[in-house]
Design an enzyme around this catalytic site. Structure first.
Site, PDB file in Angstrom:
ATOM      1  N   ASP A 216       0.834  -1.203   0.000  1.00  0.00           N
ATOM      2  CA  ASP A 216       0.000   0.000   0.000  1.00  0.00           C
ATOM      3  C   ASP A 216       0.873   1.260   0.000  1.00  0.00           C
ATOM      4  OD1 ASP A 216      -2.833   0.977   0.445  1.00  0.00           O
ATOM      5  OD2 ASP A 216      -1.863   1.945   2.142  1.00  0.00           O
ATOM      6  N   GLU A 280       1.671  -0.626  -5.010  1.00  0.00           N
ATOM      7  CA  GLU A 280       0.695   0.402  -5.347  1.00  0.00           C
ATOM      8  C   GLU A 280       1.459   1.722  -5.299  1.00  0.00           C
ATOM      9  OE1 GLU A 280      -3.281   2.707  -3.812  1.00  0.00           O
ATOM     10  OE2 GLU A 280      -1.555   2.374  -2.550  1.00  0.00           O
TER      11      GLU A 280
HETATM   12  C1  GLC Z   1      -4.162   3.055  -0.647  1.00  0.00           C
HETATM   13  C2  GLC Z   1      -5.376   2.182  -0.483  1.00  0.00           C
HETATM   14  C3  GLC Z   1      -6.520   3.048  -0.061  1.00  0.00           C
HETATM   15  C4  GLC Z   1      -6.182   3.715   1.248  1.00  0.00           C
HETATM   16  C5  GLC Z   1      -4.864   4.463   1.157  1.00  0.00           C
HETATM   17  C6  GLC Z   1      -4.327   4.796   2.516  1.00  0.00           C
HETATM   18  O1  GLC Z   1      -4.294   3.960  -1.679  1.00  0.00           O
HETATM   19  O2  GLC Z   1      -5.619   1.473  -1.649  1.00  0.00           O
HETATM   20  O3  GLC Z   1      -7.705   2.326   0.055  1.00  0.00           O
HETATM   21  O4  GLC Z   1      -7.190   4.607   1.593  1.00  0.00           O
HETATM   22  O5  GLC Z   1      -3.874   3.691   0.550  1.00  0.00           O
HETATM   23  O6  GLC Z   1      -3.898   3.619   3.153  1.00  0.00           O
END
Ligand code: GLC
Length: 570
Positions: A216, A280
């Site tokens: 994440d 991500e």
């Molecule tokens: C990422 C996750 C999202 C979350 C953010 C903070 O983007 O996919 O759902 O709100 O991180 O952790």
């Protein structure tokens, strides 16, 4: 429709270190997948009970969004304990049983890891709050004195991604950093204790049989925390493509982040097979693949594909760039159409205009009626996009319910919204709840088979028509399209190359046409006009075909028998 009662064995053996290179990975948002105990919240035993469905669907692996203890201030992305299961979602024993069941069915399990921030309920943060300014316990997070005569102003102008400032003041007057909600304090990754602790967490889940991790906010960990902290000034608004390409932004995508992942890779490589991770990272295209390198995480989500218009030229350019960039670092590309953070693609494609960000945002500010979606068009395009995605070399990430053709639930009652974006934006942006509505499994019954109680977000009254039960066995359904595509994909994918067809003569406007190894051809008509169907035996089509035309907004898979086609790539 033939039923696949036993799953086709994965083309990769459980010990194949490269299983992820061409995998189909199914994202489960646990709260919304299946509820075994009727409390309205999906849980781990619920996941276990539905694993046969996923094996039957034909995916290789499952990625679980956070299921850790959490006060759900950000849907579980506020983790209070990285090495446990939220009691409302089950126990570690339930988790082990889920992994064992998955393995029996030939499925791998991946978990989400949230290293940029914890929950404010985490023992470390609670300890930090009790400690005095300057104490070691505060050094695991980012505490600073404020500006102004009495320190009453935040230390910098940094904004939270959910709206408002990224700093919150504590009782003794110091401020702590949270790039997301105030309940999500950012870790200080300059602190070796933080690094060591995450290594332990990676080992904890790897030891339990987890095959990999989704990382994440992978681009956020390495901040420039040297005094004095720098204001962002005109760099405040966050656009991945506008981040400096030299890694000089104080917060995002700094080069130093890769040193952290080199450490993770060393942990991954102590396992057989090595563990794998996907980043991500909302960063510019040219910077993305650094996260996917062989001494880093392995893969990075390609959000350009998700953001591209369904237009042949734009898609082709996006695909070419992604394949070339992945090849450069020895990785494979990823393909994503939906996830738990974006408007479901059936609905994106149903919007008038070019369904780019601005349309979607405009829609998110309204009750989901203006601009009016054309769901039949959206479904047709989503089916064409799915067959395009699943034909590409690399890994496809399928978000739960996408195989059912679920639309966004854009008209949720304001009182039901739970996304921190809703509150933090002062009610300006509805947020992401509309793609998180619990799945329909049965056409009728309490919460359409999601569970025996209600569901934490209300399901629309017509939800049963999308149920897995309603679609199973119906050859024209989304579910059977995905099942058949995944079945064929296993028999067809032979290597990582792709060759564009028709490079000698200009392809008809709107036609995206390429070949894979072994005489497999894919043609997508991304236009409003029919085009001539390319030659070959039709294996699968996203919409009915008539004669030798490829209708508008249709993808077809064809077998050509031609063993050799010129290849771009390896
Ligand atoms: C990422 C996750 C999202 C979350 C953010 C903070 O983007 O996919 O759902 O709100 O991180 O952790």
């Amino acid at each position: 429709m033939p039923h696949h009662d036993s799953p086709t064995p994965s083309s990769s053996s459980p010990h194949d270190a490269d299983w992820w290179r061409q995998a189909v990975i199914y994202q489960i948002y646990p709260r919304s997948f299946a509820d075994s105990d009727g409390d309205g919240l999906g849980d781990i035993p619920g996941v276990t009970s539905r694993l046969p469905y996923l094996a039957d669907l034909g995916v290789d692996a499952v990625w679980l969004s956070p299921f850790y203890p959490s006060q759900l201030a950000d849907g579980g992305y506020d983790v209070a304990d990285y090495r446990d299961v939220d009691p409302r979602l089950g126990t570690l024993d339930d988790f082990d049983e889920m992994v064992a069941t998955a393995h029996r069915l030939g499925l791998k399990i991946m978990v989400d890891i949230v290293p940029n921030h914890s929950s404010d309920q985490h023992v470390w943060f609670q300890e930090a709050l009790r400690a005095a300014p300057g104490a070691a316990a505060r050094e695991r997070y980012v505490f600073r004195d404020g500006r102004g005569d009495d320190g009453e102003l935040p230390p910098t102008d940094w904004p939270s991604s959910f709206g408002g400032p990224a700093w919150t003041r504590v009782a003794d007057g110091q401020w702590y950093l949270h790039l997301y909600a105030p309940q999500q304090p950012d870790f200080n990754w300059d602190n070796p204790e933080v690094r060591e602790d995450f290594h332990d967490t990676l080992r904890f889940w790897s030891d339990r049989g987890v095959a990999g991790f989704r990382v994440d906010v992978a681009h956020g960990l390495a901040k420039d925390l040297r005094a004095p902290l720098r204001d962002l000034g005109d760099q405040q608004s966050y656009q991945p493509d506008a981040l400096p390409v030299d890694g000089s932004h104080p917060l995002w995508d700094r080069d130093a982040v890769h040193e952290i992942y080199r450490g993770w890779r060393q942990v991954f490589n102590t396992y057989d097979p090595p563990r794998f991770a996907v980043a991500e990272a909302w960063v510019g295209t040219s910077r993305r693949m650094a996260y996917a390198s062989a001494d880093g995480l392995g893969q990075a989500f390609n959000f350009d594909f998700l953001g591209a218009r369904l237009d042949a030229d734009e898609m082709r350019a996006t695909i070419e760039t992604a394949l070339a960039d992945a090849r450069d670092v020895g990785a494979t590309s990823t393909w994503v159409l939906s996830n738990h953070d974006v408007v479901r693609h059936v609905s994106r494609y149903a919007l008038p205009g070019d369904h780019r960000k601005r349309d979607v945002e405009a829609w998110l500010l309204t009750d989901g009626r203006e601009p009016a979606p054309d769901l039949a068009a959206g479904e047709r395009k989503a089916r064409a996009a799915a067959l395009l995605m699943l034909a590409l070399p690399g890994s496809a990430y399928v978000y739960q319910g996408e195989e059912l053709g679920l639309p966004e639930v854009a008209d949720l009652d304001r009182a039901d919204l739970q996304d921190p974006m809703w509150v933090r934006s002062g009610g300006r942006v509805k947020g992401r709840d509309g793609c998180r509505v619990p799945l329909p499994w049965t056409t009728e019954g309490t919460s359409f088979g999601f569970g025996s109680g209600g569901s934490w977000l209300p399901q629309p009254s017509g939800w049963g028509r999308y149920a897995a039960e309603a679609q199973s066995g119906d050859a024209g359904s989304f579910l059977e399209l995905y099942r058949e595509a995944l079945r064929l994909r296993r028999t067809l994918v032979a290597d990582e190359a792709l060759a564009w067809a028709g490079s000698q003569e200009p392809a008809p406007q709107g036609l995206l046409h390429f070949e894979r190894a072994g005489g497999w051809r894919t043609a997508s008509n991304l236009s409003d006009e029919p085009v001539r169907l390319p030659q070959g035996e039709v294996l699968l089509a996203s919409a009915p075909l008539t004669g030798d035309t490829l209708p508008p907004w249709t993808t077809v898979w064809l077998r050509t028998g031609a063993a050799s086609v010129s290849r771009s790539g390896r």
